[in-house]
Scaffold this motif. Structure first.
Motif, short mmCIF file in Angstrom:
data_model
loop_
_atom_site.label_atom_id
_atom_site.label_comp_id
_atom_site.label_asym_id
_atom_site.label_seq_id
_atom_site.Cartn_x
_atom_site.Cartn_y
_atom_site.Cartn_z
N GLU A 1 -93.10 -60.74 40.29
CA GLU A 1 -94.53 -61.39 41.14
C GLU A 1 -94.70 -62.53 39.84
N ASP A 2 -94.86 -63.82 41.14
CA ASP A 2 -95.31 -65.53 39.73
C ASP A 2 -93.44 -65.10 39.18
N SER B 1 -92.75 -67.87 36.28
CA SER B 1 -94.00 -67.75 35.04
C SER B 1 -92.84 -66.96 34.02
#
Length: 511
Positions: free
Chosen positions: A417-418, A421
């Motif tokens: 997820e993401d 980042s």
């Protein structure tokens, strides 16, 4: 034999025609099913698709062609793996078939590949080397027994930083230091102590600095893209002079190692019961069991094994810690959390010990997250298929290069997820590790060819990073800020920061 420009042109033209006809013939047969991939140029194939930063360019192709990609690189076939699902299929069901190596031409200098553990062809000789290295350096008992060596090298690193900081301040400078340099020296001396029982840098010996310089050049040549790797007919010509340069610098390193071995052999003749036993002693004493491989390790292979310890154990460690520190500077909140954890678990008045590592979950999460985003060997080491096989519905022929893009897998949007980042918190409470069983995180590889040194690397990364953060309060110089840190990459043997990270160590903890 002298080649005129006209004869060279005629030879290349003939070769071009032969290769073009071969490609068209293979396409016309159409009997095999290959993975999708970008269209290939005549002769050169997809070499231009790799570009100067191959792991990033291949990652971009994933979104057009999927996680399993087929390339033709000059005269060679290549399979690219770029998802956790595809990696799991490879390591669980095809590991033996994909366990051979495609050896870069530069590492055939001085027959380096014949004695190499990381680059050696899969077979009895490779299994012998792996068994010796594992038993003599990487078992839990052996790693525990050498904890005092790691403690010494870490203490020396902190001392060198303190001394250079004080010297810089005395000159009226800010005390800004290149952190990766000190980690590299630490790792270099650690390998020196494990292998030959001595420091090699910051000493009065002539061999130490000479060896350091030669190893550095070897790593430089090994990271240069080489046309001869993709066009075998160029091997004899060595058009970029990469192998020739490698022969010179690799020869220098082997000469120094040969001197160490000669000295130890003389000592063993004079002193029958020498105190202490290191990796060189183990190599000299090795006697096979007659089951797998030769009964002893040849002199040439001893030199290569020792040299490989330095090449594999220094650049990767210093590069990984540099990336971690860069991310912590870019994310002050994460750095604050690490410092708070260290102060809570260790306290301000004692040194970090290896026994503290298990009590530092946030530090562990920071290291995993940085290695996910910044795998220093982003394509791992090229594998090679031992035989033809069917992989995920595709026909993969024998002698196909296999690139496992661990950098791309760490950014797999189907897994993370993401994914772009920096979020260490994603690993808190998670059992995901980098020991080769979780295929979404593969900085050390997996399967039979997983990095043999990862148990030692695990200890060193945590101990070195924790010691750097606990011994000093690091600050960026006046010309730097978290949002302006340059994260561009320099691709060589490993992927390092293009602009080395510099920082100022302050507030040394009390003893």
């Amino acid at each position: 034999m002298e080649w005129s420009s006209s004869s060279l042109l005629a030879w290349f033209t003939l070769l071009f025609i032969v290769l073009l006809l071969k490609q068209r013939l293979s396409r016309s047969l159409g009997a095999t099913k290959r993975p999708p991939g970008p269209p290939a140029w005549p002769v050169f194939g997809n070499m231009f698709d790799l570009g100067t930063i191959p792991h990033r360019n291949l990652y971009k192709l994933r979104f057009k062609y999927g996680p399993v990609i087929w390339l033709r690189l000059g005269c060679t076939n290549a399979l690219v793996i770029q998802s956790a699902k595809a990696a799991e299929e490879l390591f669980k069901n095809h590991d033996v078939t994909f366990s051979d190596r495609k050896v870069p031409e530069s590492f055939t200098a001085h027959n380096y590949n014949e004695g190499s553990l990381s680059l050696g062809r899969y077979g009895p000789n490779w299994r012998l080397l792996r068994r010796v290295v594992t038993m003599e350096l990487m078992t839990n008992k052996r790693i525990n027994d050498t904890a005092f060596i790691r403690r010494k090298c870490i203490d020396d690193m902190i001392k060198y930083i303190e001394e250079d900081r004080e010297a810089a301040l005395a000159r009226g400078e800010t005390g800004e230091l290149m952190v990766s340099h000190y980690v590299f020296v630490m790792a270099f001396n650690l390998i020196g102590n494990l292998v030959i029982s001595q420091d090699l840098l910051n000493s009065h010996s002539k061999e130490g600095p000479e060896f350091f310089e030669a190893v550095d050049k070897v790593m430089e040549w090994s990271g240069k893209p080489n046309l001869a790797d993709f066009m075998p007919f160029l091997k004899g010509l060595d058009p970029q002079r990469i192998k020739k340069n490698m022969e010179g610098d690799l020869g220098r390193t082997m000469k120094v190692v040969e001197g160490f071995v000669r000295q130890r052999t003389g000592e063993r003749k004079l002193i029958k019961n020498r105190e202490g036993r290191d990796f060189l002693d183990a190599l000299l004493e090795y006697k096979g069991d007659g089951e797998d491989g030769p009964d002893e390790i040849s002199a040439h292979r001893r030199l290569i094994i020792i040299l490989e310890m330095f090449i594999a154990g220094t650049e990767t460690t210093s590069g990984t810690i540099e990336w971690i520190l860069a991310e912590l500077f870019r994310h002050p909140e994460s750095r604050r959390k690490v410092k708070e954890e260290l102060n809570r678990v260790v306290g301000p008045k004692r040194k970090i010990e290896e026994s503290d590592i298990d009590e530092l979950p946030y530090l562990q999460a920071v290291i995993k997250e940085s290695m996910r985003l910044h795998t220093v060997l982003p394509l791992l080491l090229r594998r090679n298929t031992l035989q033809g096989t069917n992989f995920m519905g595709y026909d993969i022929p024998k002698d196909t290069q296999v690139f496992i893009n661990a950098w791309a897998i760490g950014r797999d949007p189907d897994t993370w997820e993401d994914p772009l980042s920096f979020k260490p918190e994603r690993f808190l409470g998670s059992d995901i590790d980098y020991r080769g069983q979780h295929f979404e995180l593969l900085p050390f590889g997996s399967g039979r060819r997983i990095c043999v040194g990862f148990p030692l690397a695990h200890r060193m990364l945590h101990l070195a990073l924790a010691s750097l953060l606990h011994s000093f309060d690091w600050e960026l110089g006046s010309n730097s800020a978290p949002e302006t840190i340059d994260m561009k990459e320099r691709v060589a043997f490993t992927v390092r920061k293009l602009t080395p990270l510099k920082a100022i160590p302050k507030k040394i903890i009390a003893e």
